[in-house]
Design a protein around this motif. Structure first.
Motif, mmCIF file in Angstrom:
data_model
loop_
_atom_site.group_PDB
_atom_site.id
_atom_site.type_symbol
_atom_site.label_atom_id
_atom_site.label_comp_id
_atom_site.label_asym_id
_atom_site.label_seq_id
_atom_site.Cartn_x
_atom_site.Cartn_y
_atom_site.Cartn_z
ATOM 1 N N UNK A 133 10.006 64.105 31.672
ATOM 2 C CA UNK A 133 10.061 62.660 31.805
ATOM 3 C C UNK A 133 9.101 62.068 32.818
ATOM 4 N N UNK A 134 8.058 62.791 33.205
ATOM 5 C CA UNK A 134 7.067 62.249 34.132
ATOM 6 C C UNK A 134 6.065 61.385 33.364
ATOM 7 N N UNK A 135 5.545 60.363 34.040
ATOM 8 C CA UNK A 135 4.609 59.437 33.397
ATOM 9 C C UNK A 135 3.253 59.486 34.102
ATOM 10 N N UNK A 136 2.196 59.307 33.335
ATOM 11 C CA UNK A 136 0.840 59.341 33.877
ATOM 12 C C UNK A 136 0.599 58.134 34.783
ATOM 13 N N UNK A 137 0.154 58.392 36.031
ATOM 14 C CA UNK A 137 -0.079 57.298 36.974
ATOM 15 C C UNK A 137 -1.499 57.293 37.547
ATOM 16 N N UNK A 138 -2.256 58.369 37.325
ATOM 17 C CA UNK A 138 -3.590 58.415 37.940
ATOM 18 C C UNK A 138 -4.488 59.353 37.158
ATOM 19 N N UNK A 139 -5.749 58.972 37.043
ATOM 20 C CA UNK A 139 -6.760 59.822 36.423
ATOM 21 C C UNK A 139 -7.927 59.960 37.393
ATOM 22 N N UNK A 140 -8.185 61.185 37.817
ATOM 23 C CA UNK A 140 -9.301 61.480 38.713
ATOM 24 C C UNK A 140 -10.383 62.168 37.896
ATOM 25 N N UNK A 141 -11.550 61.560 37.840
ATOM 26 C CA UNK A 141 -12.623 62.100 37.016
ATOM 27 C C UNK A 141 -13.567 62.977 37.835
ATOM 28 N N UNK A 142 -13.901 64.132 37.272
ATOM 29 C CA UNK A 142 -15.010 64.904 37.813
ATOM 30 C C UNK A 142 -16.241 64.551 36.986
ATOM 31 N N UNK A 143 -17.269 64.043 37.663
ATOM 32 C CA UNK A 143 -18.508 63.676 36.992
ATOM 33 C C UNK A 143 -19.626 64.597 37.481
ATOM 34 N N UNK A 286 -25.013 54.941 36.468
ATOM 35 C CA UNK A 286 -26.423 54.532 36.561
ATOM 36 C C UNK A 286 -27.287 55.608 37.206
ATOM 37 N N UNK A 287 -26.659 56.462 38.024
ATOM 38 C CA UNK A 287 -27.388 57.563 38.649
ATOM 39 C C UNK A 287 -27.452 58.801 37.753
ATOM 40 N N UNK A 288 -26.902 58.698 36.558
ATOM 41 C CA UNK A 288 -26.986 59.804 35.605
ATOM 42 C C UNK A 288 -25.770 60.702 35.543
ATOM 43 N N UNK A 289 -24.691 60.344 36.229
ATOM 44 C CA UNK A 289 -23.473 61.156 36.178
ATOM 45 C C UNK A 289 -22.704 60.868 34.893
ATOM 46 N N UNK A 290 -22.107 61.921 34.335
ATOM 47 C CA UNK A 290 -21.256 61.809 33.160
ATOM 48 C C UNK A 290 -19.947 62.536 33.415
ATOM 49 N N UNK A 291 -18.885 62.124 32.733
ATOM 50 C CA UNK A 291 -17.582 62.753 32.911
ATOM 51 C C UNK A 291 -17.633 64.198 32.427
ATOM 52 N N UNK A 292 -17.203 65.113 33.282
ATOM 53 C CA UNK A 292 -17.167 66.537 32.942
ATOM 54 C C UNK A 292 -15.747 66.967 32.576
ATOM 55 N N UNK A 293 -14.759 66.558 33.368
ATOM 56 C CA UNK A 293 -13.356 66.820 33.076
ATOM 57 C C UNK A 293 -12.518 65.848 33.893
#
Length: 306
Positions: A133-143, A286-293
């Motif tokens: 019953x846990x709910x998603x509250x945060x998404x941390x992106x590695x770019x 803009x610096x060329x970073x893209x989402x990795x996971x």
């Protein structure tokens, strides 16, 4: 202090506040095996520092799940209201219900809400969160970016650049870090001990820790890191709120990237950024970073299902 409890199926979960050297060694072996299998760490850098038996932390609890004398499941709980949880099970022992038993042991000791990290958003971790019953509250992106170094960006007028000097800059950096990250649940709460632990790490390099000053006062920084696997990292960039909007953050980011790519020869650079920090995400794109996971945080409340 140690307590133990019987779980409903797979075995016993032991709660300890201070790990012995032997327990810490087994936990490290477990985390290393999980990282090899999953391609990512199951416990954050801060959490791994908490495993040291010679440096226990107040408010940190360790849950050990032994099978035949070997720790095959581990959970770490830090803080309260809500507490933060990271956990994993040995790859060779998965599929036996150990993860569910470990989660139930964590929940059984909870007096308030808990935030569970699912590093990499692995399906098994997401399933456990949903079941309880846990709910998603945060998404941390590695770019990540793999590209030539960006062009140099001029510093704002009146700002000069130098590198961090251990023994001189700790107090000023901690004050600015708290100011720059007053809104951030982890970074803004760093203490002298948090900083000292990282300075003591083998990867620490003051030549990659850039400080910006105005009239002798620290107003910004870019701390870079070279990871053991050869990745460069934008470890943390911070700017005094009074300096925001004048290009200092952009200039500091470029300084660090040029250091990693040109001086350290690391063409691939990574960073972490919260998905809801739209302004920072745009800058990095803009610096060329893209989402990795992505790392996902799920919140469990005592009133919900177990």
């Amino acid at each position: 202090m140690r307590t133990s409890e019987n779980t409903s199926g797979a075995g016993r979960v032991e709660r300890v506040e201070v790990l012995t050297a032997g327990q810490a060694g087994q936990v490290r072996e477990l985390l290393a095996a999980a990282a090899r299998a999953d391609g990512r760490e199951a416990v954050s850098e801060a959490g791994r520092l908490r495993i040291r038996p010679d440096s226990p932390r107040e408010g940190v609890r360790h849950l050990l799940q032994p099978v035949d004398g070997t720790v095959v499941g581990y959970a770490q709980v830090e803080g309260e209201r809500p507490g933060t949880v990271e956990l994993t099970v040995a790859p060779a022992e998965r599929g036996r219900g150990l993860g569910g038993e470990l989660v139930r042991a964590v929940l059984a000791g909870a007096g308030s809400g808990l935030d569970f990290w699912a590093h990499g958003g692995l399906p098994a971790a997401r399933h456990l969160a949903e079941v309880h019953g846990a709910v998603l509250v945060r998404e941390l992106r590695q770019m990540r970016r793999t590209a030539p170094a960006p062009d140099a960006v001029p510093l704002p007028a009146g700002v000069r650049l130098r590198t961090f000097e251990p023994g001189r800059d700790e107090a000023a950096w901690l004050a600015l870090n708290a100011l720059a990250f007053a809104h951030h649940p982890e970074q803004g709460s760093w203490t002298e001990r948090d900083l000292a632990e990282r300075i003591a790490e083998p990867w620490f390099d003051p030549e990659g820790f850039f400080l910006a000053e105005r009239d002798g006062r620290l107003v910004g920084f870019h701390w870079t890191k070279t990871q053991p696997d050869g990745l460069g990292e934008v470890y943390v960039v911070g700017v005094d709120p009074a300096e925001q909007g004048n290009g200092l953050g952009k200039a500091l980011t470029a300084v660090g990237l040029r250091h990693l790519v040109l001086e350290r020869g690391l063409p691939t650079v990574m960073l972490y950024v919260d998905a809801d920090n739209a302004a920072a995400v745009r800058v990095y794109e803009r610096l060329g970073f893209e989402v990795h996971e992505v790392d996902l945080m799920y919140r469990w409340e005592p009133s919900g299902p177990r």
